[in-house]
Design a protein around this motif. Structure first.
Motif, PDB file in Angstrom:
ATOM      1  N   LYS A 165       2.557   4.172   7.447  1.00 50.29           N
ATOM      2  CA  LYS A 165       3.806   4.875   7.183  1.00 50.29           C
ATOM      3  C   LYS A 165       4.834   3.875   6.653  1.00 50.29           C
ATOM      4  O   LYS A 165       4.732   2.681   6.952  1.00 50.29           O
ATOM      5  N   PRO A 166       5.822   4.340   5.907  1.00 45.12           N
ATOM      6  CA  PRO A 166       6.854   3.401   5.432  1.00 45.12           C
ATOM      7  C   PRO A 166       7.500   2.608   6.556  1.00 45.12           C
ATOM      8  O   PRO A 166       7.844   1.439   6.369  1.00 45.12           O
ATOM      9  N   GLU A 167       7.619   3.213   7.724  1.00 46.21           N
ATOM     10  CA  GLU A 167       8.234   2.503   8.848  1.00 46.21           C
ATOM     11  C   GLU A 167       7.338   1.426   9.437  1.00 46.21           C
ATOM     12  O   GLU A 167       7.760   0.681  10.317  1.00 46.21           O
ATOM     13  N   ASP A 168       6.099   1.321   8.973  1.00 47.69           N
ATOM     14  CA  ASP A 168       5.226   0.221   9.383  1.00 47.69           C
ATOM     15  C   ASP A 168       5.493  -1.048   8.565  1.00 47.69           C
ATOM     16  O   ASP A 168       4.905  -2.101   8.843  1.00 47.69           O
ATOM     17  N   LEU A 197       2.890 -10.166   5.258  1.00 49.02           N
ATOM     18  CA  LEU A 197       3.785  -9.057   4.959  1.00 49.02           C
ATOM     19  C   LEU A 197       3.003  -7.796   4.598  1.00 49.02           C
ATOM     20  O   LEU A 197       2.125  -7.829   3.726  1.00 49.02           O
ATOM     21  N   VAL A 198       3.343  -6.727   5.280  1.00 49.67           N
ATOM     22  CA  VAL A 198       2.801  -5.404   4.965  1.00 49.67           C
ATOM     23  C   VAL A 198       3.952  -4.547   4.468  1.00 49.67           C
ATOM     24  O   VAL A 198       4.957  -4.382   5.163  1.00 49.67           O
ATOM     25  N   VAL A 211       0.845  -1.195   0.000  1.00 49.59           N
ATOM     26  CA  VAL A 211       0.000   0.000   0.000  1.00 49.59           C
ATOM     27  C   VAL A 211       0.876   1.239   0.000  1.00 49.59           C
ATOM     28  O   VAL A 211       2.043   1.186   0.424  1.00 49.59           O
ATOM     29  N   GLN A 212       0.313   2.340  -0.431  1.00 45.35           N
ATOM     30  CA  GLN A 212       1.015   3.610  -0.369  1.00 45.35           C
ATOM     31  C   GLN A 212       0.888   4.203   1.027  1.00 45.35           C
ATOM     32  O   GLN A 212      -0.043   3.875   1.785  1.00 45.35           O
ATOM     33  N   ALA A 213       1.806   5.055   1.368  1.00 43.54           N
ATOM     34  CA  ALA A 213       1.739   5.755   2.651  1.00 43.54           C
ATOM     35  C   ALA A 213       0.391   6.446   2.779  1.00 43.54           C
ATOM     36  O   ALA A 213      -0.111   7.047   1.817  1.00 43.54           O
ATOM     37  N   GLY A 214      -0.181   6.341   3.966  1.00 44.52           N
ATOM     38  CA  GLY A 214      -1.501   6.893   4.215  1.00 44.52           C
ATOM     39  C   GLY A 214      -2.630   5.911   3.983  1.00 44.52           C
ATOM     40  O   GLY A 214      -3.782   6.183   4.345  1.00 44.52           O
TER      41      GLY A 214
END
Length: 114
Positions: free
Chosen positions: A85-88, A109-110, A11-14
């Motif tokens: 967020k990318p860090e997720d 996997l996310v 997914v994209q950020a947000g």
């Protein structure tokens, strides 16, 4: 005891996802179990994201963005993840603890792109 996790993806950020984890245990065992979602990013240790028994509890870094819930009739625990967020980015694991039972799911996997 087997736990089957699903719902991960790219997914994209947000963006948002809903993770699910279904346990192959009796309804009574599941109803009494403490359930949790953990995650492990590459090169990092596995960390607790959220847990639910009678009440839900969250790691500070997901409060207000993630929601854990359970559906005892389906032996399933969910993790709604919003405002990603990318860090997720990580493999997300579910865990069931009940008495002497402690079992992990296989992970889903996310991946969050910026």
């Amino acid at each position: 005891v087997q736990l089957q996790a699903s719902g991960g993806g790219l997914v994209q950020a947000g963006g948002s996802l809903k993770l699910s984890c279904t346990a192959s245990v009796s309804g009574t065992v599941f109803m009494l179990a403490a359930l949790g979602w953990y995650r492990q990013a590459p090169g990092q240790e596995r960390e607790l994201v959220a847990s639910i028994g009678n009440d839900a509890d969250y790691a500070d870094f997901v409060k207000g963005r993630f929601t854990i819930s359970r559906e005892n009739a389906k032996n399933t625990v969910y993790l709604q993840v919003n405002s990603l967020k990318p860090e997720d980015t990580a493999v997300y694991y579910c865990r069931l603890q009940s008495g002497s039972i402690s079992s992990w799911g296989q992970g889903t996997l996310v991946t969050v792109s910026s």
